[in-house]
Write a protein that holds these residues in place. Structure first.
Motif, PDB file in Angstrom:
ATOM      1  N   SER A 198     -47.949 -11.532  28.225  1.00 22.78           N
ATOM      2  CA  SER A 198     -48.505 -10.747  29.335  1.00 22.78           C
ATOM      3  C   SER A 198     -48.855  -9.329  28.894  1.00 22.78           C
ATOM      4  O   SER A 198     -49.882  -8.778  29.298  1.00 22.78           O
ATOM      5  N   SER A 199     -48.031  -8.730  28.034  1.00 24.61           N
ATOM      6  CA  SER A 199     -48.352  -7.400  27.499  1.00 24.61           C
ATOM      7  C   SER A 199     -49.611  -7.459  26.643  1.00 24.61           C
ATOM      8  O   SER A 199     -50.439  -6.539  26.674  1.00 24.61           O
ATOM      9  N   MET A 200     -49.772  -8.553  25.899  1.00 29.10           N
ATOM     10  CA  MET A 200     -50.967  -8.705  25.076  1.00 29.10           C
ATOM     11  C   MET A 200     -52.207  -8.790  25.957  1.00 29.10           C
ATOM     12  O   MET A 200     -53.226  -8.159  25.663  1.00 29.10           O
ATOM     13  N   SER A 201     -52.132  -9.558  27.026  1.00 22.84           N
ATOM     14  CA  SER A 201     -53.282  -9.662  27.927  1.00 22.84           C
ATOM     15  C   SER A 201     -53.656  -8.300  28.487  1.00 22.84           C
ATOM     16  O   SER A 201     -54.841  -7.949  28.547  1.00 22.84           O
ATOM     17  N   ARG A 202     -52.656  -7.521  28.879  1.00 25.48           N
ATOM     18  CA  ARG A 202     -52.923  -6.171  29.396  1.00 25.48           C
ATOM     19  C   ARG A 202     -53.509  -5.277  28.307  1.00 25.48           C
ATOM     20  O   ARG A 202     -54.350  -4.427  28.587  1.00 25.48           O
ATOM     21  N   ALA A 203     -53.087  -5.460  27.071  1.00 25.24           N
ATOM     22  CA  ALA A 203     -53.625  -4.659  25.970  1.00 25.24           C
ATOM     23  C   ALA A 203     -55.071  -5.039  25.658  1.00 25.24           C
ATOM     24  O   ALA A 203     -55.876  -4.190  25.262  1.00 25.24           O
ATOM     25  N   LEU A 204     -55.401  -6.313  25.865  1.00 24.83           N
ATOM     26  CA  LEU A 204     -56.761  -6.772  25.559  1.00 24.83           C
ATOM     27  C   LEU A 204     -57.783  -6.377  26.616  1.00 24.83           C
ATOM     28  O   LEU A 204     -58.968  -6.203  26.300  1.00 24.83           O
ATOM     29  N   ASP A 205     -57.346  -6.218  27.861  1.00 26.54           N
ATOM     30  CA  ASP A 205     -58.283  -5.936  28.956  1.00 26.54           C
ATOM     31  C   ASP A 205     -59.195  -4.732  28.680  1.00 26.54           C
ATOM     32  O   ASP A 205     -60.418  -4.855  28.775  1.00 26.54           O
TER      33      ASP A 205
ATOM     34  N   ILE B 201     -55.714   0.201  18.281  1.00 25.01           N
ATOM     35  CA  ILE B 201     -56.232   0.062  16.921  1.00 25.01           C
ATOM     36  C   ILE B 201     -55.501  -1.079  16.221  1.00 25.01           C
ATOM     37  O   ILE B 201     -56.105  -1.888  15.515  1.00 25.01           O
ATOM     38  N   THR B 202     -54.191  -1.172  16.443  1.00 26.94           N
ATOM     39  CA  THR B 202     -53.394  -2.235  15.839  1.00 26.94           C
ATOM     40  C   THR B 202     -53.878  -3.608  16.307  1.00 26.94           C
ATOM     41  O   THR B 202     -54.018  -4.538  15.500  1.00 26.94           O
ATOM     42  N   VAL B 203     -54.133  -3.743  17.593  1.00 32.68           N
ATOM     43  CA  VAL B 203     -54.618  -5.013  18.136  1.00 32.68           C
ATOM     44  C   VAL B 203     -55.999  -5.340  17.559  1.00 32.68           C
ATOM     45  O   VAL B 203     -56.258  -6.479  17.159  1.00 32.68           O
ATOM     46  N   LEU B 204     -56.871  -4.337  17.484  1.00 31.68           N
ATOM     47  CA  LEU B 204     -58.204  -4.563  16.898  1.00 31.68           C
ATOM     48  C   LEU B 204     -58.100  -5.013  15.440  1.00 31.68           C
ATOM     49  O   LEU B 204     -58.795  -5.936  15.012  1.00 31.68           O
ATOM     50  N   MET B 205     -57.233  -4.349  14.692  1.00 27.74           N
ATOM     51  CA  MET B 205     -57.066  -4.703  13.277  1.00 27.74           C
ATOM     52  C   MET B 205     -56.547  -6.128  13.135  1.00 27.74           C
ATOM     53  O   MET B 205     -57.046  -6.897  12.315  1.00 27.74           O
ATOM     54  N   ALA B 206     -55.577  -6.493  13.950  1.00 26.50           N
ATOM     55  CA  ALA B 206     -55.041  -7.851  13.891  1.00 26.50           C
ATOM     56  C   ALA B 206     -56.107  -8.871  14.264  1.00 26.50           C
ATOM     57  O   ALA B 206     -56.201  -9.934  13.648  1.00 26.50           O
ATOM     58  N   ALA B 207     -56.931  -8.548  15.263  1.00 29.25           N
ATOM     59  CA  ALA B 207     -58.016  -9.457  15.651  1.00 29.25           C
ATOM     60  C   ALA B 207     -59.033  -9.589  14.526  1.00 29.25           C
ATOM     61  O   ALA B 207     -59.571 -10.677  14.286  1.00 29.25           O
TER      62      ALA B 207
ATOM     63  N   ALA C 202     -50.491 -12.039  19.862  1.00 30.96           N
ATOM     64  CA  ALA C 202     -49.288 -11.392  20.392  1.00 30.96           C
ATOM     65  C   ALA C 202     -48.142 -11.476  19.394  1.00 30.96           C
ATOM     66  O   ALA C 202     -47.397 -10.504  19.213  1.00 30.96           O
ATOM     67  N   GLU C 203     -47.995 -12.609  18.738  1.00 35.76           N
ATOM     68  CA  GLU C 203     -46.945 -12.755  17.727  1.00 35.76           C
ATOM     69  C   GLU C 203     -47.169 -11.814  16.556  1.00 35.76           C
ATOM     70  O   GLU C 203     -46.222 -11.212  16.046  1.00 35.76           O
TER      71      GLU C 203
END
Length: 127
Positions: A48-55, A22-28, A40-41
């Protein structure tokens, strides 16, 4: 921190997502279209963790990744389905936040927020 994460993960169960997603979606949604590195910042993850979170978000059709200005530069954009998921998550977040605040009490909640801000600043200063 694990207890806090678990609390919000349980709150977001109806969405099928974890609080980190949800945090990644909100930031996007707020910063997008945005490079993977910049995203990622924002959410304080390494690339690399961001890429795995986006998959999984991409597989679910909640975000889209496209080639940016350079071939190595990927742009992340939230999709309509991703925005719908955030809309679904909003009231769940409000309820979970209220429960967390009630459990901590106003004074402790203020102290908790200050600690989080100082920790984030410390991370920025040492990066």
């Amino acid at each position: 921190m694990r207890a806090v994460t678990n609390h919000f993960d349980q709150a977001f169960e109806p969405t099928g997502l974890k609080c980190s997603q949800i945090t990644v979606l909100m930031a996007a949604a707020v910063h997008g279209p945005v490079t993977v590195r910049s995203l990622a910042e924002v959410v304080v993850l390494d690339a690399s963790s961001m890429s795995r979170a986006l998959d999984p978000l991409e597989r679910e059709g909640l975000i889209a990744r496209k080639v940016g200005q350079s071939r190595r530069d990927r742009q992340v954009t939230i999709t309509e389905a991703g925005m719908e998921k955030l809309t679904q998550a909003g009231p769940l977040w409000q309820q979970a936040q209220a429960e967390f605040g009630d459990a901590l009490g106003a004074q402790n909640m203020q102290a908790f927020n200050e600690i989080l801000q100082r920790t984030a600043k410390f991370g920025e200063d040492t990066a």
